[in-house]
Design a protein around this motif. Structure first.
Motif, short mmCIF file in Angstrom:
data_model
loop_
_atom_site.label_atom_id
_atom_site.label_comp_id
_atom_site.label_asym_id
_atom_site.label_seq_id
_atom_site.Cartn_x
_atom_site.Cartn_y
_atom_site.Cartn_z
N TYR A 378 -5.49 -36.51 -17.01
CA TYR A 378 -5.84 -37.88 -17.41
C TYR A 378 -5.07 -38.94 -16.61
CZ TYR A 378 -8.10 -35.38 -21.21
OH TYR A 378 -8.91 -34.54 -21.91
N ILE A 404 -4.55 -42.82 -18.02
CA ILE A 404 -5.51 -43.72 -18.69
C ILE A 404 -5.05 -44.16 -20.08
CG2 ILE A 404 -7.49 -42.78 -17.41
CD1 ILE A 404 -8.24 -41.19 -19.94
N ILE A 406 -4.24 -43.76 -24.34
CA ILE A 406 -5.13 -43.50 -25.50
C ILE A 406 -5.02 -44.71 -26.42
CG2 ILE A 406 -5.56 -41.93 -27.45
CD1 ILE A 406 -3.68 -39.94 -25.81
N GLY A 431 -12.81 -29.98 -20.92
CA GLY A 431 -11.79 -29.58 -21.91
C GLY A 431 -12.45 -29.23 -23.21
N THR A 432 -11.69 -28.53 -24.06
CA THR A 432 -12.27 -28.09 -25.33
C THR A 432 -11.90 -29.00 -26.48
OG1 THR A 432 -10.33 -26.75 -25.78
CG2 THR A 432 -12.15 -25.67 -24.63
P1 ADP Z 1 -8.78 -31.46 -24.06
O1 ADP Z 1 -9.10 -30.04 -23.81
O2 ADP Z 1 -9.97 -32.31 -24.32
O3 ADP Z 1 -7.82 -32.04 -23.09
P2 ADP Z 1 -6.64 -31.66 -25.96
O4 ADP Z 1 -6.57 -31.23 -27.39
O5 ADP Z 1 -5.62 -31.15 -25.05
O6 ADP Z 1 -8.10 -31.37 -25.48
O7 ADP Z 1 -6.60 -33.24 -25.95
C1 ADP Z 1 -7.40 -33.97 -26.85
C2 ADP Z 1 -7.72 -35.33 -26.31
O8 ADP Z 1 -6.53 -36.13 -26.22
C3 ADP Z 1 -8.25 -35.31 -24.90
O9 ADP Z 1 -9.63 -35.09 -24.89
C4 ADP Z 1 -7.92 -36.71 -24.41
O10 ADP Z 1 -8.87 -37.63 -24.86
C5 ADP Z 1 -6.62 -37.00 -25.13
N1 ADP Z 1 -5.42 -36.75 -24.27
C6 ADP Z 1 -4.62 -35.68 -24.29
N2 ADP Z 1 -3.60 -35.83 -23.40
C7 ADP Z 1 -3.77 -37.02 -22.81
C8 ADP Z 1 -3.05 -37.76 -21.82
N3 ADP Z 1 -1.93 -37.27 -21.25
N4 ADP Z 1 -3.53 -38.97 -21.48
C9 ADP Z 1 -4.64 -39.47 -22.04
N5 ADP Z 1 -5.37 -38.83 -22.98
C10 ADP Z 1 -4.95 -37.63 -23.38
#
Ligand code: ADP
Length: 474
Positions: A378, A404, A406, A431-432
């Motif tokens: 990200y 980016i 959150i 991603g999951t």
């Molecule tokens: P994913 O497999 O979608 O990355 P995660 O459970 O690891 O699933 O993360 C869930 C969501 O949290 C991500 O889809 C993203 O929107 C947000 N996210 C996680 N880490 C970050 C980060 N370092 N910066 C921005 N958004 C993040």
């Protein structure tokens, strides 16, 4: 009876001057005194009955959930008894299971210092301060004492309150000692009379009943609130389960459809002998899509298995001394190429002396890898920093990025299964949505915590706090 009234009786009998009364005059005199004290007793009884009626109406006219209502109700009793202070104590058990009592209400005569805010009168232990009171009142008996009769513990507790005479009546409900009502006299060391004791005991019985009724009402309200909360939680859990199942089927069906779709295209082309017509580049692209979708499917299934194990607390955790230097350098070299892919710089701030850490190496690696991979995913042309802080009881790992970010509305939800900050079907990140859910579960199983701070457009910091010693196995 005061001196003036005795003199007036003597005057009425013509005995005002000092003279020895004859037997008849003496009898007459005694009869008058007796009649007069009978009148006084009647008056006194009447005053008490009025006070009890007034107390009742005050108790009934105030809302049942306010214990403060008792302050108001004690006033008529205090005034009728000529007491300096009247107070109500309620028995309860302390956090350690000991028998305790706490002051709940008080009335004071003008000029008498209130004790309602005295912290010593809250959670007062019977065994430590009033062992004799507990024994006497537990048997339904009242305590009546002048200050000269106080034992050492009573002197310590009651002396500073200026009490010269005390009357304490137990509140008995269904034979159980539930508290007491006390009357202090701080003006003179005189005992309460028989009428006072009788009528104050009657008032105490009524107060005890009202108190018990309110306690039962409070318990009922609390039980109702608990039932409502449990029902809401059950409804929420059912809804969450349905949403979760819908998400799982969506997450499994999407890559499966892609695999089926592209395989079908390739098969059709082959059956129509048109395979040669599909150019190599197109075929390669389709095969790549099939491969990516299959890999994604496998990831989802693996993550799901991991999550279900973590949620059911079926993860078998190892306890091992972790070589933190080796673990961190492993992680950094594994993620360096990920960072580079999107033009990011990966740095680390790791103290020289990290101290020892006992935990499950594989799980700690898994959590940190997830945080670092997310930061790489990200962030574009930015910086990712792994900062380690060695504290006395814990080790803190912070993964900071300039990506980016959150927004606040999504910040807690990202720990929910299958939740992504960008949930739109057109989302641009693979991603999951299970990584953080699993990581937080694992963290908690390891006795730690996973926290996040983030601002859209400015970046995020995920902090993983881990105890140096794991919690005792359950
Ligand atoms: P994913 O497999 O979608 O990355 P995660 O459970 O690891 O699933 O993360 C869930 C969501 O949290 C991500 O889809 C993203 O929107 C947000 N996210 C996680 N880490 C970050 C980060 N370092 N910066 C921005 N958004 C993040």
């Amino acid at each position: 009876m005061d001196l003036r009234r005795i003199q007036s009786h003597l005057a009425a009998l013509g005995l005002e001057r000092a003279q020895a009364p004859d037997a008849a005059a003496w009898r007459q005199f005694l009869a008058r005194v007796e009649a007069d004290s009978g009148d006084a007793a009647l008056l006194r009884r009447e005053r008490y009955l009025e006070a009890v009626v007034e107390m009742q109406s005050r108790l009934l006219s105030t809302p049942s959930d306010q214990l403060g209502a008792f302050n108001h109700a004690l006033a008529p009793l205090g005034e009728a008894a000529g007491a300096s202070r009247v107070y109500l104590f309620e028995n309860h058990s302390g956090a350690d299971g000991t028998r305790q009592t706490s002051q709940r209400a008080e009335w004071c005569a003008p000029g008498v210092t209130p004790e309602i805010d005295n912290p010593d009168l809250q959670g007062l232990s019977y065994d430590d301060f009033l062992p004799r009171w507990a024994a006497v009142m537990g048997a339904g008996q009242r305590v009546e004492k002048l200050h000269t009769e106080f034992d050492e513990l009573e002197r310590e507790l009651l002396g500073p309150q200026g009490i010269l005479s005390i009357l304490v009546i137990p509140l008995m409900v269904d034979g159980a000692f539930t508290g007491f009502i006390g009357f202090d006299n701080c003006a003179s060391a005189t005992r309460w009379g028989k009428i006072d004791v009788q009528l104050l005991s009657a008032a105490a019985t009524q107060i005890g009943l009202v108190l018990a009724q309110r306690r039962a009402q409070r318990r009922l309200q609390a039980a109702n609130a608990e039932v409502t909360e449990a029902r809401d939680r059950a409804v929420e859990a059912t809804q969450a389960k349905s949403v979760f199942l819908a998400k799982i089927s969506h997450e499994l069906r999407t890559p499966l459809n892609a695999i089926l779709g592209y395989t079908e295209l390739l098969l059709e082309a082959e059956e129509d002998d048109a395979i040669d017509l599909v150019d190599d580049a197109q075929r390669h692209l389709d095969l790549e899509r099939i491969y990516r979708s299959s890999r994604h499917l496998l990831n989802v299934i693996n993550d799901l298995l991991d999550l279900s194990r973590a949620e059911a607390d079926r993860v078998v955790l190892r306890r091992e001394v972790i070589d933190l230097d080796a673990l961190l350098s492993d992680l950094l070299s594994a993620t360096r190429h990920l960072a580079r892919r999107q033009g990011n710089t990966l740095t680390a701030a790791i103290p020289d002396a990290l101290g020892s850490l006992v935990s499950d190496r594989t799980r700690v690696h898994q959590i940190l890898l997830n945080l670092l991979s997310n930061a790489c995913k990200y962030t574009f042309d930015g910086t990712i920093r792994l900062v380690v802080r060695a504290l006395e009881e814990t080790v803190e790992f912070a993964v900071e990025d300039t990506g980016i970010g959150i927004d606040a509305a999504h910040l807690e939800r990202i720990f929910d299964a299958f939740t992504q900050a960008d949930d739109a079907p057109t989302r641009s990140f693979e991603g999951t949505g299970l990584g953080l859910t699993i990581s937080r579960h694992l963290c908690r199983l390891l006795g730690g915590e996973l926290l996040v701070a983030s601002a859209p457009g400015r970046g995020s910091t995920f902090t993983f706090v881990l105890p140096r010693q794991p919690p005792a196995p359950r």
